[in-house]
Design a protein around this motif. Structure first.
Motif, short mmCIF file in Angstrom:
data_model
loop_
_atom_site.label_atom_id
_atom_site.label_comp_id
_atom_site.label_asym_id
_atom_site.label_seq_id
_atom_site.Cartn_x
_atom_site.Cartn_y
_atom_site.Cartn_z
N TYR A 51 24.10 17.33 37.18
CA TYR A 51 23.27 16.17 36.87
C TYR A 51 24.11 15.07 36.23
O TYR A 51 23.92 13.87 36.52
CB TYR A 51 22.14 16.58 35.92
N LYS A 61 12.88 14.68 37.53
CA LYS A 61 12.63 14.18 36.17
C LYS A 61 13.87 14.19 35.29
O LYS A 61 13.93 13.46 34.30
CB LYS A 61 11.53 15.03 35.51
N LEU A 62 14.87 15.02 35.63
CA LEU A 62 16.08 15.08 34.81
C LEU A 62 17.13 14.05 35.22
O LEU A 62 18.04 13.76 34.46
CB LEU A 62 16.71 16.48 34.90
N GLN A 107 18.12 22.24 29.48
CA GLN A 107 17.10 21.42 30.13
C GLN A 107 16.87 21.77 31.60
O GLN A 107 15.84 21.42 32.16
CB GLN A 107 17.50 19.94 30.04
N VAL A 108 17.83 22.43 32.23
CA VAL A 108 17.77 22.58 33.69
C VAL A 108 16.86 23.73 34.10
O VAL A 108 16.63 24.67 33.33
CB VAL A 108 19.19 22.78 34.27
N VAL A 126 22.33 15.27 30.19
CA VAL A 126 21.63 16.49 30.58
C VAL A 126 22.39 17.68 30.02
O VAL A 126 23.59 17.83 30.20
CB VAL A 126 21.52 16.59 32.11
#
Length: 630
Positions: free
Chosen positions: A209, A53-54, A188-189, A184
């Motif tokens: 990412y 999704k990232l 978020q990870v 990113v």
């Protein structure tokens, strides 16, 4: 009489000329597809096409919508050079020592020809741009029509089909040594359960990412070149990563993330029937990069040679019933280990033949990454939980993981009675595979049995006997003491080596064998056996003669492999290594990168100046070696 490699290339050129002259301008392309390989470095499938999704990877995702996504694709090694050997030759690197070790120079005999040689003989124009890193002595200039940063399918003779490889370094491990900003961000990870949640770890995950997004743009640019030339309908496109990810406990390590790769194949309408699923489809069966060479040969209507140990990925029935994929880890840069693994996409079984070494042995190159440094810093400060701290501890002999319920592989199910039958199947599959491919991993690097022909001589390399003895050694069972003592005087180097390893791994329980070990470290004809015996003697409380022997080997003019084994042994004997400090400091000043790295690290440890960010690896050397500097 077999042709030499040069003669084979000459024959290929003659075939190519005759095909082009007789078939007309476009005839070869109407009969056989062009083949385009787009290869990225060091990454797991952090792609939208794989459900991440990232990820921001629109070009690769578009390729997947028109092609086939292999959901369980694996490299044969968790690092580039042994993996690339397998891709190039269609042979597992561990079938031809020392190709199983990272940055080695195995001799590839002429009868083991590489896939571009077969394709050139079939009339293909073959280009590689630019990375080689094949772990053997083939000359890229002789196996490719072009191999350079300027190599391109555009340079082919008119009408000739092409096989072109383009490698991008954008996602290479070394790119994580500095942060990469992008859409990113660290918050978020997701951090795997085996890593501490630190700013450095989060930064490196976010950077990766963002590097993936940049790499995706490069893959898109290569596809645009093809479209602009009007060749999309004539070309089968492969996208894959050469080994698993670059983040901590992925590349170099025998967990799933070290082997799990992207693999997407897109075929134009006239060849789409060859793919194992329809456009936009997915393949769940496990596949291995050992299959890449047979697959491209099949596209060119070239019969798979007997040497190639994989099978084609083409056709609807070819993968039906496929169950196992196999992987290995031997020497990684300056550090020795031996691990074998088998997976089926859902479960992974790992066998550690050197469990007395921790997973987290300092690798100078990897430790330039801030996340590795942070991980070790947290360990030294005592701030890790059990799952996170395990990396720095000694291994178990066997590991078994359910990748569906435990994708981070922190719950070892090897003793779970519910999986007993299944684990037995994995063990048997791995044993069969190692015998079938003639696994050379039990040969000490530099040993007399190394080489394609020599390792098939059972007098030099009694493989099944070595497998049995090595498993007994790695189980660290004191009841095997007499077996190891008896095998220590065997006539075969490989058997004596694993007998010495067994005594070393028993530690104090091997005290009764101290006299034999002392004799071995002085008089064994194999330097590799002497080194293991010396480390075992140190562990049994008699360090002076053993350390002196290790120091003598380290300070000698013996081959690099022997000296590297000696300094590795010194690394694991603690304060006793001070007796070899002059030789260690001399190694730290050498030009050879692995000696310099291990020497700097060990000298710093003994001097008390080591900390996780200590610069033991000379990155400027690596940049020159890999052509990363202008």
């Amino acid at each position: 009489m077999s042709l030499t490699r040069r003669e084979a290339i000459g024959a290929a050129a003659a075939v190519l000329a005759s095909l082009t002259a007789s078939a007309g301008t476009d005839a070869p392309n109407r009969k056989r597809p062009n083949i385009l390989w787009l290869v990225s470095e060091d990454n797991n499938p952090l792609l939208g096409a794989y459900g991440d999704k990232l990820a921001h990877t629109p070009n690769i995702d578009a390729l997947a919508r028109d092609g086939v996504v292999f959901l369980n694709a694996f490299s044969t090694a968790p690092v580039c050079a042994p993996s690339r050997f397998a891709i190039l030759t269609g042979c597992y690197a561990e079938s031809l020592a020392p190709a199983n070790h990272m940055r080695a120079d195995a001799h590839l005999p002429p009868e083991l020809r590489t896939y571009p040689e077969y394709l050139r003989a079939a009339g293909y124009y073959c280009t590689n741009n630019p990375k080689t890193d094949y772990n053997c002595d083939v000359d890229p200039a002789h196996i490719w029509n072009e191999s350079s940063a300027k190599a391109h399918w555009r340079n082919r003779p008119q009408g000739a089909p092409f096989m072109a490889v383009f490698n991008t370094m954008t996602t290479h491990e070394g790119k994580l040594f500095q942060p990469t900003a992008g859409r990113v961000t660290p918050e978020q990870v997701r951090i795997p359960a085996y890593l501490p949640d630190t700013p450095e770890v989060r930064r490196d995950f976010a950077s990766y990412y963002n590097l993936m997004e940049k790499m995706d743009g490069e893959i898109g640019a290569r596809q645009k070149e093809l479209a602009d030339a009007g060749l999309t309908d004539d070309t089968i496109v492969f996208y894959y990563s050469d080994n698993g990810g670059a983040l901590p406990r992925t590349k170099h390590y025998a967990y799933d993330q070290g082997f799990r790769c992207s693999l997407i194949i897109k075929a134009p309408p006239r060849w789409r029937h060859l793919l194992p699923a329809s456009a936009g489809g997915e393949v769940k069966e496990p596949v291995s990069f050992i299959d890449l060479a047979p697959t491209v040969l099949a596209l060119a209507d070239v019969r798979k040679p007997a040497q190639m140990q994989g099978s084609t990925l083409l056709g609807n029935d070819t993968l039906r019933g496929r169950r196992w994929v196999f992987g290995m880890r031997d020497r990684m840069d300056e550090r020795y280990d031996m691990i074998r693994t088998v997976a089926d996409g859902r479960y992974r079984y790992i066998r550690n033949y050197m469990p007395h070494r921790p997973w987290g042995v300092n690798l100078g190159y990897c430790w330039m990454m801030a996340s590795f440094q942070s991980w070790e810093r947290e360990f030294r400060a005592g701030r890790l939980n059990a799952a996170q701290a395990r990396f720095f501890q000694e291994k178990t002999f066997e590991e078994f993981y359910d990748l569906q319920s435990d994708p981070d592989q922190v719950v070892n199910l090897i003793e779970d009675p519910q999986h007993r039958a299944r684990i037995g199947q994995f063990r048997q599959a791995l044993d069969r595979h190692m015998v079938t491919i003639n696994d050379n991993g039990f040969i000490p690097e530099g040993g007399a049995a190394e080489g394609y022909e020599r390792s098939r001589d059972r007098n030099l390399y009694p493989l099944k006997k070595a497998m049995s003895l090595a498993s007994a050694a790695a189980r660290r069972d004191p009841r095997k003491l007499q077996l190891f003592r008896a095998r220590l005087s065997d006539s075969n180097e490989v058997i004596r080596y694993w007998a010495a390893q067994g005594l070393l791994m028993l530690g104090p329980a091997a005290a009764a064998a101290r006299t034999e070990l002392e004799t071995t470290l002085r008089a064994d004809p194999s330097t590799a056996v002497q080194i293991v015996a010396a480390e075992a003697v140190v562990k049994l409380g008699n360090p002076a003669p053993a350390v002196q022997r290790l120091a003598d080997i380290l300070g000698s003019k013996l081959p690099l492999t022997a000296r590297l084994q000696a300094i590795n042994a010194l690394t694991f004997i603690g304060e006793a290594a001070r007796g070899a400090l002059p030789q260690i400091r001399a190694a730290a000043e050498e030009d050879e990168i692995y000696m310099r790295t291990t020497g700097r690290y060990l000298a710093a440890v003994l001097d008390g100046t080591y900390e996780p960010g200590y610069p033991s690896f000379d990155y400027s050397w690596f940049q020159r070696k890999m052509g990363l500097t202008k």
